[in-house]
Design an enzyme around this catalytic site. Sequence first.
Site, mmCIF file in Angstrom:
data_model
loop_
_atom_site.group_PDB
_atom_site.id
_atom_site.type_symbol
_atom_site.label_atom_id
_atom_site.label_comp_id
_atom_site.label_asym_id
_atom_site.label_seq_id
_atom_site.Cartn_x
_atom_site.Cartn_y
_atom_site.Cartn_z
ATOM 1 N N ASP A 136 4.594 0.195 11.940
ATOM 2 C CA ASP A 136 3.378 -0.423 11.392
ATOM 3 C C ASP A 136 3.248 -1.900 11.782
ATOM 4 O OD1 ASP A 136 2.803 2.000 10.273
ATOM 5 O OD2 ASP A 136 3.507 1.495 8.267
ATOM 6 N N ARG B 279 -4.775 10.396 4.483
ATOM 7 C CA ARG B 279 -3.625 11.278 4.696
ATOM 8 C C ARG B 279 -2.618 11.200 3.559
ATOM 9 N NH1 ARG B 279 -3.061 13.903 9.070
ATOM 10 N NH2 ARG B 279 -0.968 14.362 8.370
ATOM 11 N N LYS C 232 0.832 -1.219 0.000
ATOM 12 C CA LYS C 232 0.000 0.000 0.000
ATOM 13 C C LYS C 232 0.863 1.264 0.000
ATOM 14 C CE LYS C 232 -1.633 1.555 4.078
ATOM 15 N NZ LYS C 232 -1.401 2.948 4.467
ATOM 16 N N ASN C 233 1.859 1.289 0.902
ATOM 17 C CA ASN C 233 2.614 2.537 1.080
ATOM 18 C C ASN C 233 3.618 2.792 -0.039
ATOM 19 O OD1 ASN C 233 1.119 3.091 3.302
ATOM 20 N ND2 ASN C 233 2.649 2.402 4.797
ATOM 21 N N ARG D 15 0.540 14.467 12.902
ATOM 22 C CA ARG D 15 1.243 14.157 11.651
ATOM 23 C C ARG D 15 1.437 15.440 10.847
ATOM 24 N NH1 ARG D 15 -1.064 8.581 9.435
ATOM 25 N NH2 ARG D 15 0.873 8.667 8.251
ATOM 26 N N PRO D 16 2.394 16.282 11.316
ATOM 27 C CA PRO D 16 2.609 17.566 10.648
ATOM 28 C C PRO D 16 3.225 17.382 9.262
ATOM 29 C CG PRO D 16 4.292 17.179 12.314
ATOM 30 C CD PRO D 16 3.341 16.019 12.398
ATOM 31 N N ILE D 17 3.212 18.452 8.469
ATOM 32 C CA ILE D 17 3.854 18.373 7.141
ATOM 33 C C ILE D 17 4.928 19.449 6.989
ATOM 34 C CG2 ILE D 17 1.905 17.251 5.969
ATOM 35 C CD1 ILE D 17 1.454 20.109 4.636
ATOM 36 N N ASP D 18 5.431 19.923 8.151
ATOM 37 C CA ASP D 18 6.444 20.989 8.095
ATOM 38 C C ASP D 18 7.667 20.587 7.256
ATOM 39 O OD1 ASP D 18 6.670 19.161 10.329
ATOM 40 O OD2 ASP D 18 8.414 20.303 10.977
ATOM 41 N N LEU D 19 8.065 19.321 7.349
ATOM 42 C CA LEU D 19 9.268 18.895 6.605
ATOM 43 C C LEU D 19 8.984 18.844 5.094
ATOM 44 C CD1 LEU D 19 10.511 16.078 9.032
ATOM 45 C CD2 LEU D 19 11.537 18.333 8.716
ATOM 46 N N CYS E 115 -5.194 12.913 13.069
ATOM 47 C CA CYS E 115 -5.025 11.481 12.819
ATOM 48 C C CYS E 115 -4.948 10.786 14.163
ATOM 49 C CB CYS E 115 -3.754 11.251 12.029
ATOM 50 S SG CYS E 115 -3.405 9.523 11.781
ATOM 51 N N ARG F 78 -8.799 -0.443 4.489
ATOM 52 C CA ARG F 78 -7.957 0.589 3.870
ATOM 53 C C ARG F 78 -6.594 0.019 3.469
ATOM 54 N NH1 ARG F 78 -6.493 4.783 7.627
ATOM 55 N NH2 ARG F 78 -5.128 5.109 5.865
ATOM 56 N N ILE G 80 8.275 6.570 16.653
ATOM 57 C CA ILE G 80 7.762 7.277 15.470
ATOM 58 C C ILE G 80 6.475 8.015 15.840
ATOM 59 C CG2 ILE G 80 7.032 7.062 13.040
ATOM 60 C CD1 ILE G 80 9.857 6.080 13.380
HETATM 61 N N1 EPU Z 1 6.954 14.242 10.806
HETATM 62 C C1 EPU Z 1 7.204 15.544 11.124
HETATM 63 N N2 EPU Z 1 7.080 16.481 10.128
HETATM 64 C C2 EPU Z 1 6.748 16.161 8.862
HETATM 65 C C3 EPU Z 1 6.496 14.814 8.547
HETATM 66 C C4 EPU Z 1 6.618 13.872 9.540
HETATM 67 O O1 EPU Z 1 7.514 15.880 12.258
HETATM 68 O O2 EPU Z 1 6.659 17.060 8.014
HETATM 69 C C5 EPU Z 1 7.071 13.208 11.852
HETATM 70 C C6 EPU Z 1 5.767 12.466 12.073
HETATM 71 O O3 EPU Z 1 4.921 13.149 12.964
HETATM 72 C C7 EPU Z 1 6.237 11.118 12.593
HETATM 73 C C8 EPU Z 1 7.560 10.932 11.857
HETATM 74 O O4 EPU Z 1 7.970 12.227 11.414
HETATM 75 O O5 EPU Z 1 6.489 11.204 13.957
HETATM 76 C C9 EPU Z 1 7.507 9.985 10.683
HETATM 77 O O6 EPU Z 1 6.462 10.380 9.822
HETATM 78 P P1 EPU Z 1 6.493 10.076 8.263
HETATM 79 O O7 EPU Z 1 6.326 11.367 7.538
HETATM 80 O O8 EPU Z 1 7.662 9.233 7.922
HETATM 81 O O9 EPU Z 1 5.176 9.234 8.084
HETATM 82 P P2 EPU Z 1 4.237 9.264 6.815
HETATM 83 O O10 EPU Z 1 5.064 9.422 5.620
HETATM 84 O O11 EPU Z 1 3.131 10.215 7.056
HETATM 85 C C10 EPU Z 1 4.347 6.714 6.308
HETATM 86 C C11 EPU Z 1 3.348 5.606 6.179
HETATM 87 C C12 EPU Z 1 2.815 5.245 7.547
HETATM 88 C C13 EPU Z 1 3.985 4.806 8.430
HETATM 89 C C14 EPU Z 1 5.021 5.946 8.481
HETATM 90 C C15 EPU Z 1 6.270 5.570 9.262
HETATM 91 C C16 EPU Z 1 2.433 6.030 3.990
HETATM 92 C C17 EPU Z 1 1.272 6.406 3.146
HETATM 93 N N3 EPU Z 1 2.265 6.052 5.300
HETATM 94 O O12 EPU Z 1 3.632 7.807 6.870
HETATM 95 O O13 EPU Z 1 1.940 4.133 7.373
HETATM 96 O O14 EPU Z 1 3.545 4.522 9.725
HETATM 97 O O15 EPU Z 1 5.424 6.300 7.146
HETATM 98 O O16 EPU Z 1 6.877 4.476 8.704
HETATM 99 O O17 EPU Z 1 3.482 5.682 3.471
HETATM 100 C C18 EPU Z 1 0.204 2.651 7.918
HETATM 101 O O18 EPU Z 1 0.420 2.099 6.828
HETATM 102 O O19 EPU Z 1 -0.523 2.150 8.799
HETATM 103 C C19 EPU Z 1 0.857 3.944 8.176
HETATM 104 C C20 EPU Z 1 0.446 4.782 9.124
#
Ligand code: EPU
Length: 435
Positions: free
Chosen positions: A309, A92, A22-23, A121-125, A116, A401, A331
């Site tokens: 996960d 998301r 999925k991811n 789950r911020p998107i600042d990065l 969530c 999902r 995480i």
């Molecule tokens: N984070 C920030 N700022 C950002 C982005 C992330 O602080 O701008 C933090 C998050 O809050 C978290 C950490 O960084 O603490 C890691 O977040 P990441 O961005 O890596 O997660 P994601 O890309 O939103 C993906 C998977 C998740 C999986 C995580 C970690 C997808 C669609 N989702 O999420 O999958 O848990 O990586 O491996 O790829 C799931 O499948 O159940 C699921 C939640």
Amino acid sequence: MEVFRVRGGSALNGRTTVSGAKNAALPIFAATLLSEETSILENIPNLSDIRFMAEILRHIGSEVEQIDDTTWEITPAAIEHRAPYELVRKMRASICLLGPLVGRLRKANIPLPGGCVIGQRPIDLHLKALSKLGAKATIRGGNVCIDATDLRGGSIFLGGRQGSTVTGTANALMAAVLAPGFTRIESAACEPEILDLCRMLQGMGARIDGIGSHVLSIEGVDKLSGCRHKVIPDRIEAGTYCIAAAITDGEIYVEGARSEHLGAFADKMDQAGVELTSNGPNCLVARRKSDGLRSLEIITLPYPGFPTDLQAQACALSCISPGLSILTERIYPNRFMHVPEMLRMGANISIEGSSAIVRGDTRLSGAPVMASDLRASAALILAGLAAQGDTWIQRIYHLDRGYDRFDEKLRMLGGDIERLSESELPKSVQQENIS
Ligand code: EPU
């Protein structure tokens, strides 16, 4: 709404095949937008998240067709830069549209995905990465609006408090492949799903070096073509079936389980008394070791560490293993929504900060429980398979999902699990819902 009735006690045995990841599939769907040409995607899992993503791509202007059970054809000849809130709020991962829209159209307007249950789950990065490529982001009316008229290569450091970001790396990559000049992404996520995305982008003509490492170098190109790409198997689904074998004291041949994607998981399963042996290049056989299950200590970390996960599923296993297990989340520090539901099944777990302390050796007993997110749903099903009596699991749309026909696959292995309508819940459970 549908519910599951899981009757515990049967050992799961036999062979099952893992579906596409999925991811990996979700950002790869989004990446098709980088070209006007047709892309063909294979090994796509049958999931509601995939159907949402297909719907969003259609809304943006792509032609999206499912050719067969696992193959999709996407032609984004003329697309627009906006996605609708009604669709985006359901998933998301729609944030992955930012990179391709910025790369191809130099602008994007995407609703912010909102809260969530598994944590902040911020998107600042993501926004920091795009700004290093010359994009200007503003938040207006709940939408993130990006103006990337001056998109160009740049130097990006993506490390955050919890390490790198998976979808943030995907967005940075997808914008950079069409940004004039050179981009260097440091502290890039190196999850196998990112590697798969890089391979797909290369298939479209992108120039990327350092694939699989924490430093990616990209040389922007003017145009990308369509591609044909086969998505990797789902390592989280594979790990879940390995735990299903261990928790029910059965033996499962997990076809499509790539041991090179499951290193930290296999190491912890070894500690927990679970034997994983290779049976051919992409098949793992999972069963308990002859001296039985043991407690385990897990810290979730970015890849190649133990995946968050699989934490909830490992928690289910540790409930029945002798000894004291400690599962620490690095995480998503609050990703323990499965715990109160497991307590209803007789588990002995306490939460200390970002750790779950599990006193094992519990004979779980079936109970009505609520699924709160995708992985918690899978963990509750696993607990139900090991429990005495019936477990009724509600809100199973979370499971649909991200697990392709999970109940069907478990039934094929001998699991006693039925998908029923909510009206078939026993009266006592319906009453509990009302009060
Ligand atoms: N984070 C920030 N700022 C950002 C982005 C992330 O602080 O701008 C933090 C998050 O809050 C978290 C950490 O960084 O603490 C890691 O977040 P990441 O961005 O890596 O997660 P994601 O890309 O939103 C993906 C998977 C998740 C999986 C995580 C970690 C997808 C669609 N989702 O999420 O999958 O848990 O990586 O491996 O790829 C799931 O499948 O159940 C699921 C939640």
